[in-house]
Design a protein around this motif. Structure first.
Motif, mmCIF file in Angstrom:
data_model
loop_
_atom_site.group_PDB
_atom_site.id
_atom_site.type_symbol
_atom_site.label_atom_id
_atom_site.label_comp_id
_atom_site.label_asym_id
_atom_site.label_seq_id
_atom_site.Cartn_x
_atom_site.Cartn_y
_atom_site.Cartn_z
ATOM 1 N N LEU A 120 75.710 53.734 56.360
ATOM 2 C CA LEU A 120 75.395 52.268 56.580
ATOM 3 C C LEU A 120 76.980 51.369 56.432
ATOM 4 C CD1 LEU A 120 72.607 52.083 53.733
ATOM 5 C CD2 LEU A 120 72.785 51.035 55.952
ATOM 6 N N LEU A 121 77.581 52.240 55.898
ATOM 7 C CA LEU A 121 78.910 51.432 55.305
ATOM 8 C C LEU A 121 79.985 51.205 56.833
ATOM 9 C CD1 LEU A 121 81.831 51.142 53.670
ATOM 10 C CD2 LEU A 121 82.122 53.326 54.259
ATOM 11 N N PHE A 122 80.047 51.758 57.379
ATOM 12 C CA PHE A 122 80.585 51.549 59.094
ATOM 13 C C PHE A 122 79.751 50.859 60.232
ATOM 14 C CE2 PHE A 122 83.237 55.170 57.799
ATOM 15 C CZ PHE A 122 84.621 54.481 57.302
ATOM 16 N N THR A 123 78.650 50.768 59.895
ATOM 17 C CA THR A 123 77.964 49.233 59.981
ATOM 18 C C THR A 123 78.369 48.131 60.406
ATOM 19 O OG1 THR A 123 75.869 51.240 60.637
ATOM 20 C CG2 THR A 123 75.552 48.317 60.973
ATOM 21 N N VAL A 124 78.814 48.150 58.457
ATOM 22 C CA VAL A 124 79.323 46.918 58.575
ATOM 23 C C VAL A 124 80.858 46.650 58.032
ATOM 24 C CG1 VAL A 124 79.760 45.359 56.207
ATOM 25 C CG2 VAL A 124 77.416 46.419 56.724
ATOM 26 N N PHE A 125 81.397 47.290 58.756
ATOM 27 C CA PHE A 125 83.114 47.728 58.852
ATOM 28 C C PHE A 125 83.409 48.518 60.034
ATOM 29 C CE2 PHE A 125 82.468 46.711 54.122
ATOM 30 C CZ PHE A 125 82.459 45.387 54.129
ATOM 31 N N HIS A 126 84.392 48.053 60.878
ATOM 32 C CA HIS A 126 84.983 48.584 61.710
ATOM 33 C C HIS A 126 86.394 49.676 60.948
ATOM 34 C CE1 HIS A 126 86.985 49.885 65.475
ATOM 35 N NE2 HIS A 126 85.384 49.254 65.659
ATOM 36 N N PRO A 127 86.259 50.418 61.063
ATOM 37 C CA PRO A 127 87.570 51.499 61.091
ATOM 38 C C PRO A 127 88.578 50.733 60.884
ATOM 39 C CG PRO A 127 85.928 52.928 62.421
ATOM 40 C CD PRO A 127 85.877 51.853 62.381
ATOM 41 N N GLN A 128 88.720 50.519 62.602
ATOM 42 C CA GLN A 128 90.598 49.145 62.295
ATOM 43 C C GLN A 128 90.781 48.171 61.806
ATOM 44 O OE1 GLN A 128 92.989 50.615 63.866
ATOM 45 N NE2 GLN A 128 91.463 52.626 64.214
ATOM 46 N N ASP A 129 89.688 47.898 60.788
ATOM 47 C CA ASP A 129 89.740 46.102 60.081
ATOM 48 C C ASP A 129 89.609 46.506 58.833
ATOM 49 O OD1 ASP A 129 88.853 44.789 61.799
ATOM 50 O OD2 ASP A 129 86.181 44.640 61.952
ATOM 51 N N LEU A 178 91.837 48.022 55.420
ATOM 52 C CA LEU A 178 93.901 48.307 55.469
ATOM 53 C C LEU A 178 93.851 48.915 54.198
ATOM 54 C CD1 LEU A 178 94.059 44.200 54.991
ATOM 55 C CD2 LEU A 178 94.181 45.726 56.836
ATOM 56 N N PHE A 179 94.901 49.929 54.186
ATOM 57 C CA PHE A 179 95.159 51.210 53.088
ATOM 58 C C PHE A 179 95.779 50.626 52.316
ATOM 59 C CE2 PHE A 179 92.300 53.467 56.162
ATOM 60 C CZ PHE A 179 91.489 53.544 55.449
ATOM 61 N N PHE A 180 95.829 49.930 51.557
ATOM 62 C CA PHE A 180 97.589 49.691 50.468
ATOM 63 C C PHE A 180 98.124 48.039 51.171
ATOM 64 C CE2 PHE A 180 96.515 54.030 49.047
ATOM 65 C CZ PHE A 180 96.014 53.850 47.830
ATOM 66 N N GLY A 181 97.091 47.977 52.203
ATOM 67 C CA GLY A 181 97.868 46.638 52.909
ATOM 68 C C GLY A 181 98.436 47.176 54.153
ATOM 69 N N TYR A 182 97.570 47.916 54.465
ATOM 70 C CA TYR A 182 98.712 48.536 56.017
ATOM 71 C C TYR A 182 97.404 49.335 56.698
ATOM 72 C CZ TYR A 182 103.136 48.491 53.793
ATOM 73 O OH TYR A 182 104.271 47.886 52.788
ATOM 74 N N HIS A 183 97.094 48.638 57.648
ATOM 75 C CA HIS A 183 96.199 48.886 58.878
ATOM 76 C C HIS A 183 96.786 50.471 59.184
ATOM 77 C CE1 HIS A 183 94.216 45.882 60.026
ATOM 78 N NE2 HIS A 183 94.923 45.010 60.120
ATOM 79 N N SER A 223 92.990 57.531 64.367
ATOM 80 C CA SER A 223 92.164 57.809 64.974
ATOM 81 C C SER A 223 90.590 56.962 64.772
ATOM 82 C CB SER A 223 91.872 58.333 66.102
ATOM 83 O OG SER A 223 90.976 59.958 64.728
ATOM 84 N N ASP A 224 89.403 56.452 64.866
ATOM 85 C CA ASP A 224 89.146 56.071 63.929
ATOM 86 C C ASP A 224 87.426 57.508 63.970
ATOM 87 O OD1 ASP A 224 88.871 53.596 64.948
ATOM 88 O OD2 ASP A 224 87.157 53.421 66.514
ATOM 89 N N GLU A 225 87.679 57.796 64.394
ATOM 90 C CA GLU A 225 86.681 59.812 64.243
ATOM 91 C C GLU A 225 87.732 59.769 62.869
ATOM 92 O OE1 GLU A 225 88.025 59.249 67.596
ATOM 93 O OE2 GLU A 225 86.759 58.510 68.200
ATOM 94 N N GLY A 226 88.928 60.484 62.872
ATOM 95 C CA GLY A 226 89.526 60.409 61.852
ATOM 96 C C GLY A 226 88.482 59.796 59.985
ATOM 97 N N ILE A 227 89.136 58.178 60.545
ATOM 98 C CA ILE A 227 88.450 57.606 58.833
ATOM 99 C C ILE A 227 87.249 57.965 59.146
ATOM 100 C CG2 ILE A 227 87.919 54.953 58.973
ATOM 101 C CD1 ILE A 227 91.013 54.418 59.993
ATOM 102 N N TYR A 228 86.098 58.213 59.708
ATOM 103 C CA TYR A 228 84.558 58.244 59.935
ATOM 104 C C TYR A 228 84.757 59.599 59.409
ATOM 105 C CZ TYR A 228 83.607 54.882 63.142
ATOM 106 O OH TYR A 228 83.425 53.752 63.849
#
Length: 86
Positions: free
Chosen positions: A23-32, A34-39, A43-48
């Motif tokens: 549900l979370l990654f259906t709404v938000f794409h991992p590249q969108d 921000l972690f502490f103000g930075y992208h 990789s996407d799989e790592g964030i998943y």
């Protein structure tokens, strides 16, 4: 620690974290994100993967707290408390 209690904590939290991550990654794409103000440079799989384990830890903590506050069951034949669950 009894293995049964460990399974009662980890298995439901695993299932719910899988649903929550979906549900979370259906709404938000991992590249969108921000972690502490930075992208992130991950990789996407790592964030998943990181997202899944973070959600799983929160769900397992919730299940463990529920198991911790469960009262013991009193046996009808004696005044002893059956602490078989914990």
């Amino acid at each position: 620690m009894k293995y049964r209690l460990l399974i009662w904590i980890l298995w439901p939290s695993f299932l719910i974290s899988g649903i929550a991550e979906g549900l979370l990654f259906t709404v938000f794409h991992p590249q969108d994100l921000l972690f502490f103000g930075y992208h992130s440079q991950i990789s996407d799989e790592g964030i998943y993967t990181i997202g899944f384990f973070v959600i799983w830890i929160f769900c397992a903590t919730s299940s463990a707290l529920t198991a911790y506050i469960l009262p013991g069951i009193q046996s009808t034949s004696s005044k002893e408390v059956d602490s078989e669950l914990i």
